[in-house]
Scaffold this motif. Structure first.
Motif, PDB file in Angstrom:
ATOM      1  N   ARG A   5       0.826  -1.202   0.000  1.00 59.25           N
ATOM      2  CA  ARG A   5       0.000   0.000   0.000  1.00 59.25           C
ATOM      3  C   ARG A   5       0.868   1.262   0.000  1.00 59.25           C
ATOM      4  O   ARG A   5       0.491   2.288   0.479  1.00 59.25           O
ATOM      5  CB  ARG A   5      -0.913  -0.003   1.230  1.00 59.25           C
ATOM      6  CG  ARG A   5      -2.302   0.568   1.022  1.00 59.25           C
ATOM      7  CD  ARG A   5      -3.031   0.618   2.339  1.00 59.25           C
ATOM      8  NE  ARG A   5      -2.186   1.076   3.426  1.00 59.25           N
ATOM      9  CZ  ARG A   5      -1.892   2.336   3.669  1.00 59.25           C
ATOM     10  NH1 ARG A   5      -2.366   3.302   2.930  1.00 59.25           N
ATOM     11  NH2 ARG A   5      -1.108   2.659   4.675  1.00 59.25           N
ATOM     12  N   LEU A   6       2.071   1.117  -0.575  1.00 61.54           N
ATOM     13  CA  LEU A   6       2.999   2.242  -0.557  1.00 61.54           C
ATOM     14  C   LEU A   6       3.368   2.612  -1.974  1.00 61.54           C
ATOM     15  O   LEU A   6       3.245   1.815  -2.878  1.00 61.54           O
ATOM     16  CB  LEU A   6       4.275   1.856   0.183  1.00 61.54           C
ATOM     17  CG  LEU A   6       4.126   1.658   1.682  1.00 61.54           C
ATOM     18  CD1 LEU A   6       5.358   0.987   2.214  1.00 61.54           C
ATOM     19  CD2 LEU A   6       3.901   2.979   2.366  1.00 61.54           C
ATOM     20  N   GLY A   7       3.861   3.829  -2.105  1.00 56.97           N
ATOM     21  CA  GLY A   7       4.393   4.232  -3.397  1.00 56.97           C
ATOM     22  C   GLY A   7       3.307   4.511  -4.405  1.00 56.97           C
ATOM     23  O   GLY A   7       2.121   4.299  -4.152  1.00 56.97           O
ATOM     24  N   LYS A   8       3.745   4.972  -5.567  1.00 54.69           N
ATOM     25  CA  LYS A   8       2.803   5.381  -6.585  1.00 54.69           C
ATOM     26  C   LYS A   8       1.944   4.221  -7.058  1.00 54.69           C
ATOM     27  O   LYS A   8       0.747   4.336  -7.231  1.00 54.69           O
ATOM     28  CB  LYS A   8       3.562   5.966  -7.777  1.00 54.69           C
ATOM     29  CG  LYS A   8       3.791   7.445  -7.632  1.00 54.69           C
ATOM     30  CD  LYS A   8       4.121   8.066  -8.968  1.00 54.69           C
ATOM     31  CE  LYS A   8       5.275   7.332  -9.622  1.00 54.69           C
ATOM     32  NZ  LYS A   8       5.620   7.896 -10.911  1.00 54.69           N
ATOM     33  N   GLU A   9       2.601   3.068  -7.262  1.00 49.58           N
ATOM     34  CA  GLU A   9       1.849   1.932  -7.772  1.00 49.58           C
ATOM     35  C   GLU A   9       0.945   1.339  -6.698  1.00 49.58           C
ATOM     36  O   GLU A   9      -0.154   0.908  -6.968  1.00 49.58           O
ATOM     37  CB  GLU A   9       2.796   0.853  -8.295  1.00 49.58           C
ATOM     38  CG  GLU A   9       3.325   1.204  -9.656  1.00 49.58           C
ATOM     39  CD  GLU A   9       4.790   0.834  -9.801  1.00 49.58           C
ATOM     40  OE1 GLU A   9       5.140  -0.289  -9.413  1.00 49.58           O
ATOM     41  OE2 GLU A   9       5.570   1.666 -10.280  1.00 49.58           O
ATOM     42  N   GLY A  10       1.426   1.343  -5.475  1.00 53.63           N
ATOM     43  CA  GLY A  10       0.677   0.723  -4.389  1.00 53.63           C
ATOM     44  C   GLY A  10      -0.562   1.506  -3.995  1.00 53.63           C
ATOM     45  O   GLY A  10      -1.661   0.982  -3.984  1.00 53.63           O
ATOM     46  N   GLY A  11      -0.400   2.760  -3.686  1.00 56.89           N
ATOM     47  CA  GLY A  11      -1.548   3.480  -3.137  1.00 56.89           C
ATOM     48  C   GLY A  11      -1.801   4.808  -3.817  1.00 56.89           C
ATOM     49  O   GLY A  11      -2.694   5.543  -3.424  1.00 56.89           O
ATOM     50  N   GLY A  12      -1.013   5.122  -4.842  1.00 49.42           N
ATOM     51  CA  GLY A  12      -1.228   6.358  -5.572  1.00 49.42           C
ATOM     52  C   GLY A  12      -0.767   7.596  -4.845  1.00 49.42           C
ATOM     53  O   GLY A  12      -1.047   8.707  -5.269  1.00 49.42           O
ATOM     54  N   LYS A  13      -0.046   7.434  -3.737  1.00 48.08           N
ATOM     55  CA  LYS A  13       0.401   8.630  -3.012  1.00 48.08           C
ATOM     56  C   LYS A  13       1.677   9.176  -3.636  1.00 48.08           C
ATOM     57  O   LYS A  13       2.573   8.435  -3.987  1.00 48.08           O
ATOM     58  CB  LYS A  13       0.628   8.298  -1.543  1.00 48.08           C
ATOM     59  CG  LYS A  13      -0.657   7.783  -0.907  1.00 48.08           C
ATOM     60  CD  LYS A  13      -0.613   7.852   0.585  1.00 48.08           C
ATOM     61  CE  LYS A  13      -1.928   7.315   1.136  1.00 48.08           C
ATOM     62  NZ  LYS A  13      -1.950   7.296   2.584  1.00 48.08           N
ATOM     63  N   THR A  14       1.724  10.488  -3.767  1.00 49.02           N
ATOM     64  CA  THR A  14       2.875  11.091  -4.438  1.00 49.02           C
ATOM     65  C   THR A  14       3.727  11.917  -3.476  1.00 49.02           C
ATOM     66  O   THR A  14       4.622  12.625  -3.896  1.00 49.02           O
ATOM     67  CB  THR A  14       2.417  12.002  -5.588  1.00 49.02           C
ATOM     68  OG1 THR A  14       1.516  12.956  -5.040  1.00 49.02           O
ATOM     69  CG2 THR A  14       1.743  11.214  -6.683  1.00 49.02           C
TER      70      THR A  14
END
Ligand code: TRP
Ligand code: SF4
Length: 437
Positions: A5-14
């Motif tokens: 649930r991390l990073g751009k691929e995981g959770g879309g958080k930038t």
């Protein structure tokens, strides 16, 4: 990154937040209002992935001679993180020394960091002058900011901005981190595309590159041959030093024909300051709150101790007698009221103080009531985790694993940028394949 649930691929958080504390013992309400409250707010903010850690290596920069408390203090701090409301489902809570990639990156950063930059850090000079009970003339202590930089930028990922939440007094540290990263990237992020330059289709530009960056550009001779593979590293190194001076963007703009031959590999992200306003919370004696001054209230403090300690708290020094009117604006008790009491109590205290309508004893007791109410749920959570230290360990172990996955990816890129071993290995296995034919 699936499952994390991390990073751009995981959770879309930038956006990513990184911060830590040294394991110096139990945390107090000064830590809460100075940092933790904000950390909790960020963990609940939909835009940020948060990484909060215990900087146990940093503890050694000053406490290297006696490490007996570091392990227990690490547990205490994680327990306080959890008590304060940090949630392992939302934030990555981890231990620095369980992610050895921090140390490897620190080593590489230390190679490019000029001594003068470290010697000029104000907190370094101050500590050397003021700390008398231990010898701080150590390599590790000088390198503190370098390790701190590694702690942050090991969580670099393309397209994700890195933030360090700090107060005014820490801004210069993040600035230094940016300088170190810029210098590091300057050396390693730019490469020439050798295959393209050696391609006979590009002979003209290959010749220009050779003239300008391998042969003396001011030389009167004309060199009519394209660049050779041995000359590419020489050109690369000259181009890097030009880029170092003028900046990458300017370079690409003026050398626009060369741009397609340049491979830029963002290795480390420059961290950004996230300035946070924190409320004033002086210690019981009016000085800065610190465990070593004995003027703090721990997050685990008992009601009895809270009452005892606040009873003797410093007030407006001008209010000597019960009949003297006071000024709440210069009184630490009133600063604390602002954090724990309702508006109604605040008005009561301010008004009563200015008119000598209330006494300081009353005023402090009321503040203590509200502080006790505030601390109750924090302390309850703390006691729960104290009963189950194995759970605390599990949390920190699991968090460290998560952090490490990302740190390892970063180190993979960093090693390649510095040494180019993957490339070298490919060359060699390509050669053997060719020779075998
Ligand atoms: N210097 C911080 C402290 O004194 C701890 C720390 C180490 C840190 N590395 C960091 C804080 C990186 C923020 C980011 O407790
Ligand atoms: Fe401080 Fe309250 Fe005393 Fe005023 S009455 S000086 S605010 S403790």
């Amino acid at each position: 990154m699936r499952g994390l649930r991390l990073g751009k691929e995981g959770g879309g958080k930038t956006k990513r937040v990184v911060s830590g504390m040294r394991p110096t013992g139990r945390l107090h309400i000064g830590h809460y209002f100075g940092a933790l409250q904000n950390w909790v707010r960020l963990q609940n903010h939909p835009e940020y992935d948060c990484f909060y850690f215990i900087a146990d290596w940093h503890a050694l920069t000053s406490d290297y001679a006696d490490t007996s408390a570091v392990a227990q203090n690490t547990i205490e701090i994680v327990t306080d993180y959890l008590a304060a409301g940090l949630d392992p489902q939302k934030s990555v809570l981890f231990q620095q020394s369980q992610v050895p990639e921090h140390a490897e990156l620190h080593l590489l950063l230390s190679m490019v960091t000029p001594l003068g930059w470290l010697e000029r850090v104000p907190t370094y000079k101050e500590a050397l002058e003021n700390v008398k009970d231990k010898d701080l003339h150590n390599y590790g202590f000088l390198g503190y900011p370098c390790l701190q930089t590694a702690d942050i930028v090991i969580y670099s990922e393309e397209g994700i901005a890195l933030f360090v939440p700090v107060g005014e007094d820490q801004v210069s540290h993040v600035e230094l981190s940016r300088e170190i990263v810029r210098r590091f990237n300057g050396f390693y992020e730019v490469r020439l595309n050798a295959a393209m330059l050696l391609d006979s289709k590009n002979a003209e530009i290959a010749e220009a590159v050779r003239n300008k960056y391998v042969v003396d550009p001011n030389s009167a001779y004309s060199f009519g041959s394209p660049i050779s593979s041995e000359e590419i590293p020489i050109a690369e190194s000259h181009i890097r030093s030009v880029i170092h001076q003028v900046g990458l963007e300017n370079f690409l703009e003026t050398e626009n024909k060369l741009a397609v031959f340049i491979v830029v590999n963002r290795v480390l992200e420059e961290p950004q300051v996230m300035l946070t306003q924190t409320p004033r919370i002086p210690g019981l004696d009016g000085r800065k709150m610190s465990k070593s001054y004995g003027n703090a209230i721990a997050l685990s403090e008992s009601d009895d101790d809270i009452r005892k300690k606040t009873k003797v708290m410093v007030t407006d020094p001008a209010r000597k007698r019960r009949t003297d009117p006071g000024n709440p604006d210069v009184c630490p008790v009133y600063d604390w009221h602002k954090l724990f009491s309702s508006q109604e109590t605040l008005d009561w205290a301010a008004q009563g103080c200015r008119t000598a309508g209330i006494g300081c004893i009353e005023c402090k007791a009321k503040m203590a009531d509200h502080l006790i109410q505030w601390i109750a749920p924090v302390r309850e959570r703390r006691i729960e985790y104290e009963k189950h230290p194995a759970r605390v360990l599990e949390i920190i172990d699991a968090g460290s694993k998560k952090a490490r996955t990302i740190a390892q990816q970063t180190m993979g890129r960093v090693r390649e940028a510095v040494f180019g071993w993957e490339k070298k290995r490919k060359e060699i296995s390509g050669d053997t394949a060719a020779n075998a034919d």
